[in-house]
Design an enzyme around this catalytic site. Structure first.
Site, PDB file in Angstrom:
ATOM      1  N   LYS A   1      42.673  53.103  30.516  1.00  0.00           N
ATOM      2  CA  LYS A   1      42.346  52.471  31.648  1.00  0.00           C
ATOM      3  C   LYS A   1      43.540  53.225  32.889  1.00  0.00           C
ATOM      4  CE  LYS A   1      40.557  48.599  31.358  1.00  0.00           C
ATOM      5  NZ  LYS A   1      39.870  48.492  32.406  1.00  0.00           N
TER       6      LYS A   1
ATOM      7  N   SER B   1      44.269  47.293  33.908  1.00  0.00           N
ATOM      8  CA  SER B   1      44.870  46.082  33.459  1.00  0.00           C
ATOM      9  C   SER B   1      46.662  46.224  33.517  1.00  0.00           C
ATOM     10  CB  SER B   1      44.844  46.307  32.092  1.00  0.00           C
ATOM     11  OG  SER B   1      45.770  45.969  30.378  1.00  0.00           O
TER      12      SER B   1
ATOM     13  N   ASN C   1      29.853  41.830  24.022  1.00  0.00           N
ATOM     14  CA  ASN C   1      30.418  40.754  24.097  1.00  0.00           C
ATOM     15  C   ASN C   1      30.532  39.647  25.121  1.00  0.00           C
ATOM     16  OD1 ASN C   1      32.747  39.753  22.394  1.00  0.00           O
ATOM     17  ND2 ASN C   1      33.950  40.589  23.911  1.00  0.00           N
TER      18      ASN C   1
ATOM     19  N   THR D   1      48.510  46.389  31.202  1.00  0.00           N
ATOM     20  CA  THR D   1      48.475  47.549  29.200  1.00  0.00           C
ATOM     21  C   THR D   1      49.469  49.031  30.351  1.00  0.00           C
ATOM     22  OG1 THR D   1      46.399  48.234  29.638  1.00  0.00           O
ATOM     23  CG2 THR D   1      46.953  46.195  28.592  1.00  0.00           C
TER      24      THR D   1
ATOM     25  N   TYR E   1      44.712  51.666  23.955  1.00  0.00           N
ATOM     26  CA  TYR E   1      43.217  50.937  25.001  1.00  0.00           C
ATOM     27  C   TYR E   1      43.787  50.615  26.874  1.00  0.00           C
ATOM     28  CZ  TYR E   1      42.040  46.650  27.819  1.00  0.00           C
ATOM     29  OH  TYR E   1      41.419  46.132  29.284  1.00  0.00           O
TER      30      TYR E   1
END
Length: 379
Positions: free
Chosen positions: A179, A151, A45, A153, A175
């Protein structure tokens, strides 16, 4: 800040160095002229061109008549390498030998919340298994300092906003769970070998903007998964569809999700502070609850902006009249993720001074100077 004479450059390995956050972190490291940066990236990416441009920016900042060491600090050692392939990663460490790499900033990961709900195994392999392997290889080569890109999150739907680091970790998406797992692994390692390992996890909130030169910025492959680059692509005509807003019935000031945006250069500066905090003379672990040298910090502004606030800010920056459709909520989305950055401010000296207007202006500057991203190359 110039290197003191006689003090060699510290080699720092950055995983995902060519990516959006990675390239800005590498720039901040080069700017100090204290580090020799090694980048590992598989360009899943990202584009190799980004680091060519970072090196160019660093060379432009050199003083008149720079020393050989100062010149060397602007040259990045780049390796095209996949972190899930143990032998390839080991070759990089082998190249510098035991103790040859001072520390690692581990940024590389898959990061789309929505995608992670569809292909969780891919996320666990790429984010968790690769991190475990990296730590094993680091240990083998006596490289025991790591700054880990975590993160916001990890908090899932937090019981209290703004969110302090003491909040329980309870991610809502695969995701986010990757983490939490990586943080747990690093924490366990620091507890198992407290006299060897030093580690900091940086819980990012939402990075935005670009280097003000417009030379480097966010250029995801394919359709952007994040709101700001998507708005930039819509404004410059690269994305033709109308914006979709996922839900307007959240308990926020306008019903849309609220996030804490900070300038990517402020985030990158936070990595430099974290890396310095892993040095032997650092006092950061003096108040740790036990002998393990591991801590986690929020990197954010402490100010929440809703999806519609961001659309309005980008409208001002671009002059583009955005139209949007409100559709249903998306699985894994959390109503409000706003940081309490007080701990990072107090213990690391972290600040995020750039405002939203600057983030949007710098993003639009990057996008207009690079309408096709990194020259439209399909490297």
């Amino acid at each position: 800040m110039s290197t003191q004479t006689g003090e060699p450059l510290r080699r720092v390995l950055v995983t995902g160095g060519a990516g959006y956050i990675g390239s800005h972190v590498v720039f901040k490291l080069l700017e100090t002229r204290r580090y020799k940066v090694i980048s590992i990236d598989n360009h899943h990416n990202s584009y190799p061109t980004s680091l060519v441009r970072v090196s160019k920016l660093a060379k432009e900042l050199l003083p008149e008549n720079p020393t050989e060491q100062e010149k060397d600090s602007t040259v990045i050692d780049t390796f095209t390498c996949d972190l899930t392939k143990r032998d390839d990663v080991r070759k990089v460490f082998e190249h510098y030998g035991k103790g040859g790499i001072w520390g690692v900033i581990h940024i590389a990961a898959y990061k789309a919340v929505g995608e992670s709900t569809q292909i969780p195994l891919t996320y666990y392999e790429n984010n968790v298994s690769a991190t475990v392997q990296l730590l094993q290889i680091m240990s083998e080569y006596d490289c025991t300092r790591i700054v880990y890109s975590s993160s916001a999150t990890v908090y899932g739907t937090p019981p209290k906003v703004p969110i302090p680091e003491t909040t329980r970790l309870q991610a809502d998406s695969p995701y986010g769970k990757t983490k939490v797992m990586c943080e747990t692994v690093i924490d366990d390692l620091c507890h198992a070998e407290p006299h060897r390992w030093r580690a900091l996890s940086l819980r990012y909130f939402n990075p935005a903007g670009a280097h003000p030169s417009g030379l480097i910025g966010e250029e995801p492959r394919g359709r952007p998964g994040n709101l700001l680059p998507l708005l930039a692509h819509i404004a410059c005509g690269r994305v033709k569809d109308q914006l979709q807003v996922f839900g307007n019935d959240y308990p926020t000031h306008d019903g849309t999700c609220v996030r804490d945006y900070l300038h990517v250069l402020d985030l990158a500066a936070g990595h430099l502070l974290a890396l310095d905090a892993l040095a032997p003379e650092s006092k950061v672990f003096d108040n740790a609850p036990d002998d393990a040298r591991y801590k986690a910090y929020n990197l954010g502004k402490g100010k929440g902006m809703s999806v519609l606030d961001m659309v309005e800010a980008m409208r001002k920056a671009t002059g583009y009249d955005y139209k949007y459709d409100i559709i249903g909520r998306r699985r894994g989305d959390v109503p409000d993720l706003t940081a309490d950055p007080a701990l990072a401010e107090k213990e690391l000296g972290f600040h995020a001074p750039h405002d939203l207007e600057t983030m949007c202006r710098d993003l639009w500057n990057w996008q207009t100077k690079n309408p096709d991203g990194y020259g439209g190359q399909a490297e």
